[in-house]
Design a protein around this motif. Structure first.
Motif, short mmCIF file in Angstrom:
data_model
loop_
_atom_site.label_atom_id
_atom_site.label_comp_id
_atom_site.label_asym_id
_atom_site.label_seq_id
_atom_site.Cartn_x
_atom_site.Cartn_y
_atom_site.Cartn_z
N ALA A 1 0.86 -1.18 0.00
CA ALA A 1 0.00 0.00 0.00
C ALA A 1 0.89 1.23 0.00
O ALA A 1 2.08 1.15 0.31
CB ALA A 1 -0.92 0.01 1.22
N ALA A 2 0.30 2.37 -0.35
CA ALA A 2 1.04 3.63 -0.34
C ALA A 2 0.06 4.76 -0.05
O ALA A 2 -1.08 4.74 -0.51
CB ALA A 2 1.73 3.87 -1.67
N THR A 3 0.52 5.73 0.73
CA THR A 3 -0.29 6.92 1.00
C THR A 3 -0.03 7.98 -0.05
O THR A 3 -0.94 8.68 -0.50
CB THR A 3 0.04 7.47 2.40
N ARG A 4 1.24 8.12 -0.44
CA ARG A 4 1.61 9.13 -1.43
C ARG A 4 2.64 8.53 -2.39
O ARG A 4 3.64 7.95 -1.95
CB ARG A 4 2.19 10.36 -0.75
N ALA A 5 2.38 8.66 -3.68
CA ALA A 5 3.30 8.16 -4.71
C ALA A 5 3.55 9.28 -5.71
O ALA A 5 2.63 9.98 -6.12
CB ALA A 5 2.72 6.94 -5.41
N VAL A 6 4.82 9.44 -6.10
CA VAL A 6 5.21 10.50 -7.03
C VAL A 6 5.81 9.87 -8.28
O VAL A 6 6.70 9.01 -8.20
CB VAL A 6 6.23 11.46 -6.39
N ASP A 7 5.32 10.31 -9.44
CA ASP A 7 5.85 9.87 -10.73
C ASP A 7 6.71 11.01 -11.28
O ASP A 7 6.20 12.00 -11.79
CB ASP A 7 4.69 9.55 -11.67
N LEU A 8 8.03 10.88 -11.15
CA LEU A 8 8.96 11.91 -11.60
C LEU A 8 9.20 11.78 -13.10
O LEU A 8 9.68 10.76 -13.57
CB LEU A 8 10.30 11.78 -10.87
N GLY A 9 8.88 12.85 -13.83
CA GLY A 9 9.00 12.77 -15.28
C GLY A 9 7.87 11.96 -15.86
O GLY A 9 8.09 10.99 -16.59
N CYS A 10 6.65 12.34 -15.54
CA CYS A 10 5.46 11.51 -15.82
C CYS A 10 5.10 11.46 -17.29
O CYS A 10 4.32 10.61 -17.71
CB CYS A 10 4.28 12.01 -15.01
N GLY A 11 5.63 12.39 -18.11
CA GLY A 11 5.26 12.39 -19.52
C GLY A 11 3.77 12.56 -19.71
O GLY A 11 3.12 13.30 -18.97
N PRO A 12 3.15 11.85 -20.66
CA PRO A 12 1.73 12.01 -20.93
C PRO A 12 0.82 11.24 -19.98
O PRO A 12 -0.38 11.15 -20.21
CB PRO A 12 1.59 11.49 -22.36
N GLY A 13 1.40 10.68 -18.91
CA GLY A 13 0.58 10.04 -17.88
C GLY A 13 0.43 8.55 -18.00
O GLY A 13 -0.27 7.93 -17.18
N ASN A 14 1.09 7.91 -18.97
CA ASN A 14 0.94 6.45 -19.11
C ASN A 14 1.53 5.73 -17.90
O ASN A 14 0.95 4.73 -17.43
CB ASN A 14 1.60 5.97 -20.40
N SER A 15 2.63 6.21 -17.36
CA SER A 15 3.21 5.57 -16.17
C SER A 15 2.44 5.96 -14.91
O SER A 15 2.27 5.14 -14.00
CB SER A 15 4.69 5.95 -16.02
N THR A 16 1.95 7.19 -14.85
CA THR A 16 1.15 7.63 -13.70
C THR A 16 -0.11 6.78 -13.57
O THR A 16 -0.55 6.44 -12.46
CB THR A 16 0.76 9.10 -13.86
N GLU A 17 -0.69 6.42 -14.69
CA GLU A 17 -1.89 5.59 -14.69
C GLU A 17 -1.63 4.25 -14.02
O GLU A 17 -2.49 3.71 -13.31
CB GLU A 17 -2.36 5.38 -16.12
N LEU A 18 -0.43 3.70 -14.20
CA LEU A 18 -0.08 2.45 -13.53
C LEU A 18 -0.07 2.62 -12.01
O LEU A 18 -0.50 1.73 -11.27
CB LEU A 18 1.30 1.97 -14.00
N LEU A 19 0.43 3.77 -11.54
CA LEU A 19 0.46 4.02 -10.09
C LEU A 19 -0.96 4.15 -9.53
O LEU A 19 -1.25 3.65 -8.44
CB LEU A 19 1.26 5.29 -9.78
N VAL A 20 -1.82 4.83 -10.27
CA VAL A 20 -3.21 4.99 -9.84
C VAL A 20 -3.89 3.63 -9.73
O VAL A 20 -4.64 3.36 -8.78
CB VAL A 20 -3.96 5.91 -10.82
#
Length: 258
Positions: free
Chosen positions: A31-50
């Protein structure tokens, strides 16, 4: 350097997201309370974190307004911020700092990587994936063509357009003394590409960009034509007519002590 082109980057999104997904799979957090995607680009990697941490506050950062606009359209519920990784500091310690294909653009890894690791919450994880393809034909040829007339004068120091990576063991040594565990590995993906032109299109979205951006329109066209000609010779057609693009990538997953 001109702003990034999200549409060009997304043309090979499945191939670009595969290592991001495989990096996240090795993150040892339930689990995680806060996750940061550094250099997220168009959000494809951020979507994985979500998807992985649905209850977490997920923050994507990038230094490109165009990429952030694309990411916000893709993930309106996530938070996206304009920032430079070289000077970025979290508002509060995150449980995960995730940097997929971004740190290779930032210099001084001997300082940068320990600083990011120290910014984590206790038990937090730093997860990094970086292209390790500087000596592949795609990237050697970028520099080779850039060193010749008539392009050399405009491009300048071709060797300095991307940060030099440490050996894999060097990243281990930067982190191991302060970490609960460090996992490092290197994978060479093999991407079937339709043609030499397709390989050029792939790298135009990332590694080729700093070279092309320094050239006026007429020299861009001649540089790309000569570069494609040499790529065509370096990546011969396979039995199915496709070209096999080798793409080595380096992975680092380090967890702080509780």
């Amino acid at each position: 350097m001109l702003d990034w082109n999200p549409a060009l980057y997304r043309r090979y999104e499945d191939e670009r997201t595969r290592p991001a997904r495989e990096l996240l799979a090795r993150v040892p957090l339930s689990a995680a309370t806060r996750a940061v995607d550094l250099g997220c680009g168009p959000g494809n990697s951020t979507e994985l974190l979500v998807q992985r941490f649905p209850g977490a506050e997920v923050i994507g950062t990038d230094n490109s307004e165009a990429m952030l606009k694309s990411a916000r359209e893709r993930l309106p519920a996530a938070r996206f911020e304009l920032s430079d990784i070289a000077s970025w500091q979290p508002e509060s310690p995150p449980d995960l700092i995730y940097a997929n294909a971004s740190l290779q653009w930032v210099p001084d890894h001997e300082t940068l990587v320990p600083r990011l690791f120290a910014a984590l919450a206790p038990g937090g994880v730093l997860a990094v994936q970086m292209p390790d393809n500087r000596e592949e034909a795609t990237h050697r040829l970028m520099r080779e063509v850039a060193s010749e007339a008539p392009w050399a004068e405009r491009i300048g120091d071709a060797d300095g357009l991307r940060a030099l990576l440490l050996p894999l063991a060097g990243y281990y040594d930067l982190l191991a003394a302060e970490a609960a565990q460090v996992d490092v590995w290197r994978t060479a993906y093999q991407h079937p590409m339709a043609s030499a032109a397709a390989i050029v299109e792939w790298v135009r979205g990332t590694g080729l960009k700093p070279f092309v951006d320094r050239l006026p329109t007429d020299l861009q066209a001649s540089y790309l034509a000569e570069y494609e000609r040499r790529v065509d010779g370096a990546y011969p057609a396979r039995t199915d007519g496709k070209r096999l693009l080798a793409f080595p990538r380096m992975f680092i997953v380090a967890q702080r002590k509780p």
